[in-house]
Every structure is written in structure tokens, then in C-alpha cells.
Design an enzyme around this catalytic site. Structure first.
Site, mmCIF file in Angstrom:
data_model
loop_
_atom_site.group_PDB
_atom_site.id
_atom_site.type_symbol
_atom_site.label_atom_id
_atom_site.label_comp_id
_atom_site.label_asym_id
_atom_site.label_seq_id
_atom_site.Cartn_x
_atom_site.Cartn_y
_atom_site.Cartn_z
ATOM 1 N N CYS A 179 0.818 -1.229 0.000
ATOM 2 C CA CYS A 179 0.000 0.000 0.000
ATOM 3 C C CYS A 179 0.846 1.272 0.000
ATOM 4 O O CYS A 179 0.335 2.358 -0.261
ATOM 5 C CB CYS A 179 -0.925 0.002 1.203
ATOM 6 S SG CYS A 179 -1.982 -1.440 1.260
ATOM 7 N N HIS A 198 -3.422 7.188 2.750
ATOM 8 C CA HIS A 198 -3.813 5.909 2.154
ATOM 9 C C HIS A 198 -5.194 5.540 2.681
ATOM 10 O O HIS A 198 -5.466 5.648 3.883
ATOM 11 C CB HIS A 198 -2.776 4.840 2.510
ATOM 12 C CG HIS A 198 -3.241 3.454 2.222
ATOM 13 N ND1 HIS A 198 -3.810 3.101 1.030
ATOM 14 C CD2 HIS A 198 -3.246 2.325 2.993
ATOM 15 C CE1 HIS A 198 -4.145 1.817 1.064
ATOM 16 N NE2 HIS A 198 -3.812 1.331 2.251
ATOM 17 N N ASN A 203 -10.249 -0.334 -0.265
ATOM 18 C CA ASN A 203 -8.791 -0.225 -0.176
ATOM 19 C C ASN A 203 -8.186 -0.722 -1.495
ATOM 20 O O ASN A 203 -8.284 -1.906 -1.813
ATOM 21 C CB ASN A 203 -8.307 -1.080 1.003
ATOM 22 C CG ASN A 203 -6.808 -1.009 1.210
ATOM 23 O OD1 ASN A 203 -6.071 -0.531 0.346
ATOM 24 N ND2 ASN A 203 -6.354 -1.491 2.352
HETATM 25 O O1 UT7 Z 1 -3.985 -1.215 3.426
HETATM 26 C C1 UT7 Z 1 -3.161 -2.067 4.151
HETATM 27 C C2 UT7 Z 1 -3.318 -1.892 5.580
HETATM 28 N N1 UT7 Z 1 -4.552 -2.429 6.020
HETATM 29 C C3 UT7 Z 1 -5.203 -1.842 7.002
HETATM 30 O O2 UT7 Z 1 -4.808 -0.814 7.437
HETATM 31 C C4 UT7 Z 1 -6.402 -2.529 7.592
HETATM 32 C C5 UT7 Z 1 -6.442 -2.289 9.050
HETATM 33 N N2 UT7 Z 1 -7.452 -3.035 9.751
HETATM 34 C C6 UT7 Z 1 -8.770 -2.726 9.686
HETATM 35 O O3 UT7 Z 1 -9.168 -1.859 8.935
HETATM 36 C C7 UT7 Z 1 -9.714 -3.438 10.609
HETATM 37 O O4 UT7 Z 1 -8.982 -4.193 11.539
HETATM 38 C C8 UT7 Z 1 -10.743 -4.364 9.916
HETATM 39 C C9 UT7 Z 1 -11.769 -3.513 9.191
HETATM 40 C C10 UT7 Z 1 -10.044 -5.268 8.936
HETATM 41 C C11 UT7 Z 1 -11.471 -5.187 10.947
HETATM 42 O O5 UT7 Z 1 -12.089 -4.345 11.896
HETATM 43 P P1 UT7 Z 1 -11.914 -4.621 13.451
HETATM 44 O O6 UT7 Z 1 -12.674 -3.590 14.158
HETATM 45 O O7 UT7 Z 1 -10.454 -4.727 13.747
HETATM 46 O O8 UT7 Z 1 -12.668 -5.986 13.630
HETATM 47 P P2 UT7 Z 1 -12.113 -7.392 14.158
HETATM 48 O O9 UT7 Z 1 -11.270 -8.036 13.125
HETATM 49 O O10 UT7 Z 1 -11.535 -7.201 15.523
HETATM 50 O O11 UT7 Z 1 -13.453 -8.211 14.306
HETATM 51 C C12 UT7 Z 1 -14.474 -7.847 15.257
HETATM 52 C C13 UT7 Z 1 -15.624 -8.810 15.097
HETATM 53 C C14 UT7 Z 1 -15.186 -10.271 15.115
HETATM 54 O O12 UT7 Z 1 -16.241 -11.005 15.704
HETATM 55 P P3 UT7 Z 1 -16.158 -11.473 17.242
HETATM 56 O O13 UT7 Z 1 -14.915 -12.307 17.351
HETATM 57 O O14 UT7 Z 1 -16.085 -10.207 18.031
HETATM 58 O O15 UT7 Z 1 -17.438 -12.219 17.426
HETATM 59 C C15 UT7 Z 1 -15.094 -10.654 13.667
HETATM 60 O O16 UT7 Z 1 -15.273 -12.022 13.439
HETATM 61 O O17 UT7 Z 1 -16.229 -8.617 13.812
HETATM 62 C C16 UT7 Z 1 -16.233 -9.852 13.101
HETATM 63 N N3 UT7 Z 1 -16.069 -9.560 11.668
HETATM 64 C C17 UT7 Z 1 -17.104 -9.277 10.876
HETATM 65 N N4 UT7 Z 1 -18.430 -9.195 11.105
HETATM 66 C C18 UT7 Z 1 -19.225 -8.861 10.074
HETATM 67 C C19 UT7 Z 1 -14.928 -9.518 10.951
HETATM 68 N N5 UT7 Z 1 -15.210 -9.201 9.672
HETATM 69 C C20 UT7 Z 1 -16.545 -9.055 9.603
HETATM 70 C C21 UT7 Z 1 -17.431 -8.739 8.562
HETATM 71 N N6 UT7 Z 1 -18.749 -8.650 8.836
HETATM 72 N N7 UT7 Z 1 -16.993 -8.496 7.303
#
Ligand code: UT7
Length: 316
Positions: free
Chosen positions: A114, A242, A272
Site C-alpha cells: 500500500c 492511504h 482499499n
Molecule cells: O492497506 C493495508 C493496511 N490495512 C489496514 O490498514 C487494515 C487495518 N485493519 C482494519 O481496517 C480493521 O482491523 C478491519 C476492518 C479489517 C477489521 O475491523 P476490526 O474492528 O479490527 O474488527 P475485528 O477483526 O476485531 O473483528 C471484530 C468482530 C469479530 O467477531 P467477534 O470475534 O467479536 O465475534 C469478527 O469475526 O467482527 C467480526 N467480523 C465481521 N463481522 C461482520 C470480521 N469481519 C466481519 C465482517 N462482517 N466483514
């Protein structure tokens, strides 16, 4: 070293629009979750038969047109990408052919995930200092839909395809873009195997850990660029971040008290797009007249590698 400035920008966007509702049919997710956690509402993916090389060429042609520069004036061509259509020829060599760029110039791809576009701008500044031709073509292009794991709701909702391009010029006496770039080799947080790998060629990511890395990397880059250039936040006309997650941008905006007219988010439409994200923003800002001749832009990128970087670039 003489510096570079942007002369013109362009973009190419694939035709297939994928909405959050479309994704609800594929994985256990919801429009509400995606919008609240990421800010993404749609993303463009290459339709069947649509080639990222054609979209890349479209972005580059538009940038040349916007700059009023002809292909024979180009002294180097760089494409930042982790998802080139073919490894050989490189995306940059394909552009040399498609645009009729000179044959006696370096054209090559560069992968810094990225952060690739910023790595490419810095590399271009170095190349043009040693080139008799003073214009360079810098492109960020990605076909991430090709490497999406459609069984992983944590990543498949995030990524889009697209290409953004900038024509830059190098002139004696212009300040350097003062790029600050960094890397920390890590295969756990963000991983995309090579084509020869035994694993499926899917992208995987530890989202929350990457998020934590990003919210530290962004202010580090802003601070370092300001320090290196002797500028303050008030001196900057536009901040270009970004587009990985709207929440990461919001945190940076809050930290530096950046007013709404000085930053931009297009993640809602594109998702992204990795190396394409910063030049896509630049191209839209240019088209909307928000940046133009004289604008001083602080750009920040971060992502897989891990990689991070920032620079201060002006519009010529
Ligand atoms: O460009 C390169 C660099 N990339 C980035 O900068 C990405 C950085 N990371 C992020 O943007 C975020 O971490 C994400 C958007 C990828 C994820 O968001 P988060 O707030 O960190 O969520 P999480 O992974 O901690 O997941 C929270 C909950 C989990 O469920 P439980 O374990 O709390 O029951 C996940 O399983 O949300 C669940 N979850 C979803 N639920 C509905 C994960 N993905 C989804 C989804 N829809 N698509």
C-alpha cells in the site's frame, strides 16, 4: 538533489461495482458492519475479461493529457503494484509499449504494497535527477479482486481494483519531496504468497494488528515529513492518506486538528486499492479543483511488508 512536482494526474476505474449488499450474499456480513467499521460502501472490481493493464494505461494516458506532456518526453516509468497482470513483462514495460514511451528509459514495477506509490515517487525523483528527460510517469495499480479469499469476511469486504497515475517534472532548484520511507519484514500481519507458492494465492491479514500498526505509523510519518521539511501542519494545503479504513484517517485528522477542507476520503466508493489509493485521491482532488498549481500536499501511506512512508509534494 533537485525535486519533483506533480504536473498532471489521471485514473482508471474498473466497470464492475460491488456493493456491501452484494457481499452479504457471499459471506456472513452486513452493510451496517462494513460501513461502521471501515467506511466502505462499494468497491470496483475488474469484470470478466477486463484487464488491469488496460485500466492502468487509461490512468496513465489521462495523466499525460492533464499534464500536457507527450509520451516521448517521459524519462522513466514506474508502476507500484503487488498484483501485476503478468510478472514478465512488468506492468511498466507493458505501459512503455501501450503508450509508446521512449525505449531508452527505465520502466519497472515496484512492490511496497500500500506504500508503493510513495516509494515510487521517491525512486522517480532519484531517477529523473540522472535523466536528460525531465518528466516521469508514476502509477499505482492493483487487481486485488484476483487475490481475495471469498471465504474470509475479514478481508474480502475491504479491497478494490483500480489505477491512479501522476506525471511529475524534475527541475533545478525545486525542493525534494523529502520522502521518509520505512520497512519491517513481517509475514504474519499481511501476507500474499507468490505465484509459485503451494498455498492458494490469497491475501490474508491480521486486521486488528495491522490497524494498531497503522495508527502509529501515520503520525510518525506526518511528524517526520514536517520535521524534515521544517513545515507545520498549517503550511500544508492538503493531507492525502492511504485509504485503508476511514477510522484510521479520522484518528489522524483528530490528532492534527486538520479541517475538513484539507483532507479527503474516497474509501466509501473504492475500498482499499493498496498502491492505487493515493493517486486515485490525487486524481479526484485535481478534477474537483481542490488541488492544483502551487498546492502543497503531505501524503502518507502504510501497509503490507510492513511498509510506511510520507512525503511533501507540490503541484507544479
Ligand atoms: O492497506 C493495508 C493496511 N490495512 C489496514 O490498514 C487494515 C487495518 N485493519 C482494519 O481496517 C480493521 O482491523 C478491519 C476492518 C479489517 C477489521 O475491523 P476490526 O474492528 O479490527 O474488527 P475485528 O477483526 O476485531 O473483528 C471484530 C468482530 C469479530 O467477531 P467477534 O470475534 O467479536 O465475534 C469478527 O469475526 O467482527 C467480526 N467480523 C465481521 N463481522 C461482520 C470480521 N469481519 C466481519 C465482517 N462482517 N466483514
Amino acid at each position: 538533489m533537485n525535486g519533483i512536482k506533480i504536473r498532471g494526474t489521471g485514473r482508471g476505474v474498473p466497470s464492475k461495482l460491488v456493493t456491501n449488499r452484494d457481499l452479504e450474499k457471499i459471506v456472513d456480513t452486513s452493510d451496517e458492519w462494513i460501513t461502521a467499521r471501515t467506511g466502505i460502501r462499494t468497491r470496483h472490481h475488474c469484470a470478466e475479461g477486463e484487464r488491469i493493464s488496460a485500466i492502468t494505461a487509461q490512468a496513465a494516458r489521462r495523466a499525460l493529457e492533464d499534464a500536457g506532456v507527450s509520451p516521448d518526453q517521459i524519462g522513466a516509468c514506474l508502476v507500484a503494484t503487488a498484483t501485476p497482470e503478468t510478472l514478465v513483462p512488468s506492468a511498466a514495460c507493458a505501459l512503455q509499449r501501450d503508450l509508446g514511451l521512449p525505449q531508452d528509459i527505465p520502466c519497472f514495477d515496484l512492490n511496497a504494497a500500500c506504500t508503493g506509490f510513495l516509494f515510487a515517487l521517491h525512486t522517480m525523483e532519484c531517477l529523473l535527477n540522472a535523466s536528460p528527460r525531465k518528466f516521469g510517469l508514476v502509477v499505482g495499480a492493483e487487481n486485488l479482486s484476483r487475490v481475495i479469499n471469498w471465504a474470509d469476511r475479514g478481508t474480502c469486504i475491504l479491497f478494490g481494483d483500480g489505477a491512479g497515475a501522476a506525471v511529475v517534472e524534475c527541475r533545478e532548484g525545486w525542493p525534494s519531496i523529502s520522502a521518509v520511507l520505512g520497512c519491517h519484514g513481517n509475514s504474519e500481519l499481511l501476507y500474499l504468497p507468490g505465484p509459485e507458492s503451494e498455498e492458494h494465492g490469497y491475501l490474508s491479514m491480521e486486521g486488528t494488528r495491522v490497524f494498531k500498526f497503522a495508527v502509529e505509523a501515520v503520525p510518525w510519518c506526518v511528524d517526520q515529513v514536517l520535521k524534515k521539511t521544517g513545515r507545520t501542519v498549517e503550511d500544508i494545503d492538503f493531507f492525502v492518506f492511504h485509504q485503508a479504513n476511514a477510522r484510521i484517517i479520522d484518528l489522524a485528522v483528530r490528532k492534527y486538528h486538520i479541517p475538513p477542507e484539507k483532507y479527503y476520503k474516497n474509501i466509501a466508493e473504492y475500498g482499499n486499492t493498496s498502491a492505487a489509493s493515493i493517486p486515485l485521491v490525487l486524481s479526484e482532488l485535481r478534477e474537483q479543483g481542490k488541488i492544483g498549481p502551487g498546492s502543497r500536499i503531505l501524503a502518507v501511506g502504510f501497509g503490507g511488508g510492513l511498509t510506511w512512508g510520507g512525503c511533501l509534494i507540490e503541484f507544479a
